[in-house]
Design a protein around this motif. Sequence first.
Motif, PDB file in Angstrom:
ATOM      1  N   GLN A 113     -89.890 -15.705 -21.421  1.00 33.65           N
ATOM      2  CA  GLN A 113     -89.357 -14.475 -22.007  1.00 33.65           C
ATOM      3  C   GLN A 113     -88.030 -14.091 -21.349  1.00 33.65           C
ATOM      4  OE1 GLN A 113     -90.294 -12.699 -24.600  1.00 33.65           O
ATOM      5  NE2 GLN A 113     -88.707 -11.122 -24.292  1.00 33.65           N
ATOM      6  N   MET A 114     -87.968 -14.225 -20.037  1.00 32.18           N
ATOM      7  CA  MET A 114     -86.724 -13.917 -19.317  1.00 32.18           C
ATOM      8  C   MET A 114     -85.591 -14.822 -19.777  1.00 32.18           C
ATOM      9  SD  MET A 114     -88.149 -13.325 -15.452  1.00 32.18           S
ATOM     10  CE  MET A 114     -86.474 -13.295 -14.807  1.00 32.18           C
ATOM     11  N   ILE A 115     -85.891 -16.103 -19.959  1.00 31.14           N
ATOM     12  CA  ILE A 115     -84.857 -17.042 -20.409  1.00 31.14           C
ATOM     13  C   ILE A 115     -84.392 -16.673 -21.814  1.00 31.14           C
ATOM     14  CG2 ILE A 115     -84.465 -19.436 -21.094  1.00 31.14           C
ATOM     15  CD1 ILE A 115     -86.234 -20.279 -18.752  1.00 31.14           C
ATOM     16  N   SER A 116     -85.333 -16.260 -22.664  1.00 33.08           N
ATOM     17  CA  SER A 116     -84.959 -15.847 -24.024  1.00 33.08           C
ATOM     18  C   SER A 116     -84.040 -14.632 -23.995  1.00 33.08           C
ATOM     19  CB  SER A 116     -86.221 -15.533 -24.840  1.00 33.08           C
ATOM     20  OG  SER A 116     -87.028 -16.679 -24.967  1.00 33.08           O
ATOM     21  N   GLU A 117     -84.323 -13.690 -23.101  1.00 32.54           N
ATOM     22  CA  GLU A 117     -83.495 -12.488 -22.997  1.00 32.54           C
ATOM     23  C   GLU A 117     -82.107 -12.800 -22.449  1.00 32.54           C
ATOM     24  OE1 GLU A 117     -85.685  -9.646 -20.750  1.00 32.54           O
ATOM     25  OE2 GLU A 117     -87.269  -9.428 -22.244  1.00 32.54           O
ATOM     26  N   ILE A 118     -82.036 -13.794 -21.562  1.00 33.30           N
ATOM     27  CA  ILE A 118     -80.722 -14.193 -21.038  1.00 33.30           C
ATOM     28  C   ILE A 118     -79.913 -14.870 -22.134  1.00 33.30           C
ATOM     29  CG2 ILE A 118     -79.541 -15.724 -19.418  1.00 33.30           C
ATOM     30  CD1 ILE A 118     -81.856 -15.228 -17.468  1.00 33.30           C
ATOM     31  N   LEU A 119     -80.572 -15.720 -22.913  1.00 35.66           N
ATOM     32  CA  LEU A 119     -79.855 -16.470 -23.945  1.00 35.66           C
ATOM     33  C   LEU A 119     -79.472 -15.597 -25.129  1.00 35.66           C
ATOM     34  CD1 LEU A 119     -81.916 -19.802 -24.008  1.00 35.66           C
ATOM     35  CD2 LEU A 119     -79.613 -19.458 -23.101  1.00 35.66           C
ATOM     36  N   SER A 157     -79.084 -11.514 -26.531  1.00 35.41           N
ATOM     37  CA  SER A 157     -79.117 -10.082 -26.246  1.00 35.41           C
ATOM     38  C   SER A 157     -80.054  -9.344 -27.186  1.00 35.41           C
ATOM     39  CB  SER A 157     -77.704  -9.493 -26.358  1.00 35.41           C
ATOM     40  OG  SER A 157     -77.200  -9.678 -27.682  1.00 35.41           O
ATOM     41  N   SER A 158     -80.404  -9.964 -28.325  1.00 37.93           N
ATOM     42  CA  SER A 158     -81.290  -9.310 -29.285  1.00 37.93           C
ATOM     43  C   SER A 158     -82.764  -9.502 -28.946  1.00 37.93           C
ATOM     44  CB  SER A 158     -81.015  -9.834 -30.697  1.00 37.93           C
ATOM     45  OG  SER A 158     -81.268 -11.232 -30.753  1.00 37.93           O
ATOM     46  N   SER A 159     -83.043 -10.325 -27.946  1.00 43.61           N
ATOM     47  CA  SER A 159     -84.435 -10.540 -27.550  1.00 43.61           C
ATOM     48  C   SER A 159     -84.979  -9.279 -26.892  1.00 43.61           C
ATOM     49  CB  SER A 159     -84.521 -11.726 -26.578  1.00 43.61           C
ATOM     50  OG  SER A 159     -85.856 -11.933 -26.170  1.00 43.61           O
ATOM     51  N   ARG A 160     -86.153  -8.814 -27.329  1.00 39.83           N
ATOM     52  CA  ARG A 160     -86.711  -7.558 -26.843  1.00 39.83           C
ATOM     53  C   ARG A 160     -88.183  -7.737 -26.461  1.00 39.83           C
ATOM     54  NH1 ARG A 160     -82.008  -6.457 -27.478  1.00 39.83           N
ATOM     55  NH2 ARG A 160     -81.105  -4.620 -28.496  1.00 39.83           N
ATOM     56  N   ARG A 161     -88.656  -6.856 -25.620  1.00 38.28           N
ATOM     57  CA  ARG A 161     -90.080  -6.730 -25.341  1.00 38.28           C
ATOM     58  C   ARG A 161     -90.378  -5.268 -25.022  1.00 38.28           C
ATOM     59  NH1 ARG A 161     -90.858  -9.041 -19.176  1.00 38.28           N
ATOM     60  NH2 ARG A 161     -88.660  -9.500 -18.824  1.00 38.28           N
ATOM     61  N   VAL A 162     -91.597  -4.871 -25.253  1.00 41.34           N
ATOM     62  CA  VAL A 162     -92.007  -3.491 -25.003  1.00 41.34           C
ATOM     63  C   VAL A 162     -92.429  -3.377 -23.539  1.00 41.34           C
ATOM     64  CG1 VAL A 162     -93.616  -1.660 -25.612  1.00 41.34           C
ATOM     65  CG2 VAL A 162     -92.738  -3.196 -27.389  1.00 41.34           C
ATOM     66  N   ASN A 211     -84.262  -5.373 -23.888  1.00 36.09           N
ATOM     67  CA  ASN A 211     -83.983  -6.641 -23.216  1.00 36.09           C
ATOM     68  C   ASN A 211     -84.008  -6.328 -21.727  1.00 36.09           C
ATOM     69  OD1 ASN A 211     -82.520  -8.820 -21.920  1.00 36.09           O
ATOM     70  ND2 ASN A 211     -81.837  -9.437 -23.970  1.00 36.09           N
ATOM     71  N   VAL A 212     -85.124  -6.622 -21.087  1.00 35.38           N
ATOM     72  CA  VAL A 212     -85.356  -6.182 -19.709  1.00 35.38           C
ATOM     73  C   VAL A 212     -84.336  -6.775 -18.749  1.00 35.38           C
ATOM     74  CG1 VAL A 212     -87.022  -6.162 -17.808  1.00 35.38           C
ATOM     75  CG2 VAL A 212     -87.804  -5.845 -20.156  1.00 35.38           C
ATOM     76  N   VAL A 213     -84.010  -8.037 -18.911  1.00 35.16           N
ATOM     77  CA  VAL A 213     -83.092  -8.700 -17.984  1.00 35.16           C
ATOM     78  C   VAL A 213     -81.722  -8.053 -18.029  1.00 35.16           C
ATOM     79  CG1 VAL A 213     -81.895 -10.870 -17.462  1.00 35.16           C
ATOM     80  CG2 VAL A 213     -84.319 -10.892 -18.076  1.00 35.16           C
ATOM     81  N   ARG A 214     -81.183  -7.860 -19.228  1.00 31.91           N
ATOM     82  CA  ARG A 214     -79.828  -7.295 -19.347  1.00 31.91           C
ATOM     83  C   ARG A 214     -79.797  -5.830 -18.927  1.00 31.91           C
ATOM     84  NH1 ARG A 214     -75.922  -9.790 -22.256  1.00 31.91           N
ATOM     85  NH2 ARG A 214     -75.225  -7.890 -23.322  1.00 31.91           N
TER      86      ARG A 214
END
Length: 467
Positions: free
Chosen positions: A308-314, A316-321, A360-363
């Motif tokens: 999930q973290m890698i998806s958020e890095i790649l 910016s539209s990747s989200r999680r609650v 997007n928790v990482v960003r």
Amino acid sequence: MQKDKGTTKQKPKYKPPLRNSDFTLILGFFSLCLWLFILTWRRPFFAVYRLMNLASDTGDGGYLFAAAGLLVLFNTLRAVFLYLGWFFVGDGLAELTKKKSLATIVPTVAIPLSYQILALLEAYAKPHFGVPAIMGVLTVILVRFLTKDVPGRLNSALAISIMLFSFQWLDIVPALTEYGFGWGEISMAVKELAVLMNRKHLLDLLGIIAFLTVLLSGLVTSELLVLSTLQIKSMQKIRKQERHLAQLREEHLKTRSSREIQNLVHDLKRPLTTIVGLLDVLENNPNFPQNHKKHLNVAKDAALGMNQMISEILSSSSRRVITIEEIISYVMAQVSPLDFHKHVKVIFGENCREKRVEMNVVRFSRALVNLLDNASRAAKSIERKPQILLEARCDKVSVTFIIKDNGPGFDQVPTPDSGSTWNSTGLGLAFTKEVVLEHGGNISMTNAPTGGGIVTIHLPLKKEESH
């Protein structure tokens, strides 16, 4: 907060700023007023007559030359304020009407007219409009051409003053009298005294040498002013180009680094996908030992979290609650290795910990870490103990993150489009704004009334949380 009924705050009247053309016109008319005042100032002429009397009584040519020099200085002083006055008036009118030709036409017409008006009025101290005065008018046109590339009227005024000083020396040259030079009352008296004292040729030589010397210095000054201004412009252009090139290099490095990181993260995703797949196979294998299933689930959750973290890095539209408490804990985990983490105080508003946001928790966490890093740099710049506050407040529809420090505050409140406030190597305020806007929020920066800077971020809560 209620306003006092007895006090009414009046809106201050708008005062338009003084335009450059207005200032130039004021300067021009002020110079003309000084010229009119100097016309009535007779004390220097008394000094000239006194030196002439001493020259006549003693036969000493030194007194004669001193009288001639003093006369030239005073005539120059009178001429300078007249010429510069109309010079500035012409410039002001040219700027006001957007007609550049007026900058040359006004002084060319107004200067001879001023002399003629004084002659008609039979002024007490009327000057003589002779050949030097005509050359002075031509000087205005010449200097206008020579200094067309020189910004600033004071530079042009300096060149005009020097050239006027040179032309005034021709008024005391006896040999040039028949050509229209020096027909003023006192100039004629000085030259007649030179003839009586047999100093005519010496005064001719003195006047011509002084004229050529001062004229040459005026021309050199004009040329130096033009060259120095062109050099300054060239240096400014070079510096601007250097800054632009530095920005391009920095952007190139950032783009290159971002691309390399994206490629690296993308490469990590491949083996991670394989690991998750193998863990699924083991989980569904009926022969897998049941006592090891617990460790298998831990490994799978960690792999899925990393994925999930890698998806958020790649993307910016990747989200999680995630809950507000979880995102704050995630941020503090990243801050914990840094030396300022012990100065950060976390505060949650009422019923805010369990409120959920989709992000997007990482960003977003990197944006908050960057703001905390900037706040720590501000707080360290003062002598007292640094204090950094990270607060989360919630209402029915939104969450507000507040980062506050006890530093000196912003000298000029920055915009989110600017770089990092304390030259941080972090992502900068522009990145923070970008992340906040991606999440449908907004960011603002201001100074606290008690000192220190405040950064406020507003984000919407997850839709079902806002009802």
